[in-house]
Design an enzyme around this catalytic site. Structure first.
Site, PDB file in Angstrom:
ATOM      1  N   ASP A 181       0.889  -1.223   0.041  1.00 23.04           N
ATOM      2  CA  ASP A 181       0.182   0.256   0.051  1.00 23.04           C
ATOM      3  C   ASP A 181       0.831   1.133   0.003  1.00 23.04           C
ATOM      4  O   ASP A 181       1.930   1.322   0.735  1.00 23.04           O
ATOM      5  CB  ASP A 181      -0.916  -0.134   1.362  1.00 23.04           C
ATOM      6  CG  ASP A 181      -1.928   0.811   1.179  1.00 23.04           C
ATOM      7  OD1 ASP A 181      -2.246   1.484  -0.051  1.00 23.04           O
ATOM      8  OD2 ASP A 181      -2.799   1.001   2.173  1.00 23.04           O
TER       9      ASP A 181
ATOM     10  N   HIS B  60       2.943   3.375  -9.060  1.00 21.32           N
ATOM     11  CA  HIS B  60       2.694   1.695  -9.205  1.00 21.32           C
ATOM     12  C   HIS B  60       3.783   1.319 -10.016  1.00 21.32           C
ATOM     13  O   HIS B  60       4.235   0.142  -9.615  1.00 21.32           O
ATOM     14  CB  HIS B  60       1.492   1.564 -10.167  1.00 21.32           C
ATOM     15  CG  HIS B  60       0.265   1.891  -9.570  1.00 21.32           C
ATOM     16  ND1 HIS B  60      -0.029   1.512  -7.973  1.00 21.32           N
ATOM     17  CD2 HIS B  60      -0.906   2.605 -10.053  1.00 21.32           C
ATOM     18  CE1 HIS B  60      -1.298   2.056  -7.574  1.00 21.32           C
ATOM     19  NE2 HIS B  60      -1.696   2.840  -8.709  1.00 21.32           N
TER      20      HIS B  60
ATOM     21  N   LEU C 188      10.337 -21.156  -4.694  1.00 28.03           N
ATOM     22  CA  LEU C 188       9.562 -20.255  -4.169  1.00 28.03           C
ATOM     23  C   LEU C 188       8.188 -20.218  -4.942  1.00 28.03           C
ATOM     24  O   LEU C 188       8.286 -20.126  -6.284  1.00 28.03           O
ATOM     25  CB  LEU C 188      10.170 -18.812  -4.255  1.00 28.03           C
ATOM     26  CG  LEU C 188       9.376 -17.500  -4.068  1.00 28.03           C
ATOM     27  CD1 LEU C 188       8.738 -17.450  -2.446  1.00 28.03           C
ATOM     28  CD2 LEU C 188       9.911 -16.201  -4.342  1.00 28.03           C
TER      29      LEU C 188
END
Ligand code: FPP
Length: 264
Positions: A12, A29, A123
Site C-alpha cells: 500500500d 505503481h 518459491l
C-alpha cells in the site's frame, strides 16, 4: 532463526508516494513494481517458500478506468519480463482471485506464467488479482456444498422429495442432515479455497501506515502475525524487510495454547 514459511504483503502507498514526489499515480505503481522485484529476490535469498502479494482487490475496480487499465498493463508486463527470472530461480507462479473476470490479455499472461513455471520448487509467488477474502469463502462454500448435493444418490433422493411434493421444511431438513452424514468440517471448506495446498500466511505485512486487512486472506489469517509500517510501498527496501523478519522472530506464536504447552 525461525522464518515465516508464507509471507503475505499488502503493498500500500504507491499513490501517496507519487503525490509526495509530484508524480502521477501510474509512476507510483511503476515504482511499486520495482519493490516487488526486490522482495522476490529477498525471499529467494532467505529461502522463504511462499510469498503472496495483494495486487488488486475486487474493490479496486472502483478506481478511475485509466488507473485500472494501467495496473493491468503493468501486471502483464511484469509477468512477461519476470518469466526468465522465475524459470532460472525455480519460482512457481500462481494466482488467487476470480480470473475469468479479468481482461483476456491478463488471463492469457497469467495462464502462460502458471503453466511455464509449474515445476518451480524454490518459491511459490502468489499474486492476488481481483481477489476478495469474502468472495473466496463464498466460492469455497458454494463448491463444497455443490459437491455434496451432486452426489448421484443425493440428487435422485432430492428429486424424489420434490416429486412427492414434500414441504420445503422436509427438504431443508434432509439437506441439513447431509452435512452430518458426511461429517462436513473445516477441511471440506478449505479443500475448495483457491489454492487448497497453500499453507496459511504466517506473517502479513502492510505498508503505508494503514491498520487493516482490506479483505485479504480473511479465513487464512486466523493465526497470522501482523506487521504494520508507515513506509510507503515504493520505499520498502531489503533493509525494511529484514527489520520486519526480525520483528517476526520476536513473536511468540501460541495458536491458542499456553506457554507451557508450547515447550512440550
Ligand atoms: C496500493 O497503493 C497499491 C495497489 C492497489 C496496487 C498494487 C500494485 C503494485 C504494487 C504495482 C506492481 C505490482 C505488481 C505485482 C507488478 P495505492 O494506490 O492504494 O496507494 P495510496 O493508498 O497511497 O493511494
Amino acid at each position: 532463526m525461525t522464518l515465516p514459511r508464507h509471507i503475505a504483503i499488502i503493498m500500500d502507498g504507491n499513490g501517496r508516494w507519487a503525490t509526495q514526489k509530484g508524480l502521477s499515480r501510474s509512476e507510483g505503481h511503476l515504482a511499486g513494481a520495482k519493490t516487488v522485484e526486490v522482495l522476490i529476490k529477498e525471499c529467494l535469498r532467505h529461502k522463504i517458500p511462499h510469498l503472496s502479494l495483494y495486487a488488486f482487490s475486487t474493490e479496486n475496480w472502483n478506481r478511475p478506468q485509466e488507473e485500472v487499465d494501467y495496473l493491468f498493463e503493468l501486471f502483464c508486463q511484469f509477468i512477461k519480463s519476470e518469466l526468465p527470472l522465475m524459470l532460472q530461480e525455480g519460482i512457481r507462479f500462481s494466482m488467487i482471485g476470480e480470473k475469468s473476470k479479468l481482461p483476456p490479455s491478463a488471463q492469457t499472461a497469467l495462464e502462460h506464467a502458471i503453466s511455464e513455471t509449474k515445476k518451480g520448487n524454490n518459491l511459490e509467488l502468489i499474486l492476488a488479482i481481483n481477489y476478495s477474502g469474502t468472495q473466496e469463502i463464498l466460492h469455497a462454500v458454494r463448491q463444497s456444498v455443490s459437491e455434496i448435493l451432486l452426489q448421484k444418490e443425493q440428487k435422485a433422493y432430492i428429486q424424489n422429495l420434490i416429486n412427492d411434493k414434500k414441504s420445503s421444511e422436509d427438504i431443508l431438513s434432509y439437506l441439513t442432515s447431509l452435512f452430518d452424514d458426511i461429517h462436513y468440517t473445516e477441511q471440506n471448506l478449505r479443500n475448495n479455497l483457491y489454492l487448497p495446498d497453500l499453507p496459511d500466511p504466517d506473517f502479513i505485512i502492510r505498508t503505508s501506515g494503514e491498520l487493516r486487512l482490506s479483505n485479504f486472506y480473511l479465513l487464512q489469517a486466523a493465526y497470522s502475525e501482523f506487521y504494520f509500517t508507515d513506509t510507503l510501498w515504493p520505499d520498502f527496501s531489503a533493509r525494511d524487510f529484514e527489520k520486519a523478519l526480525l520483528a517476526y522472530q520476536n513473536r511468540k506464536r501460541r495458536f491458542g495454547k499456553i506457554d507451557e504447552q508450547l515447550d512440550q
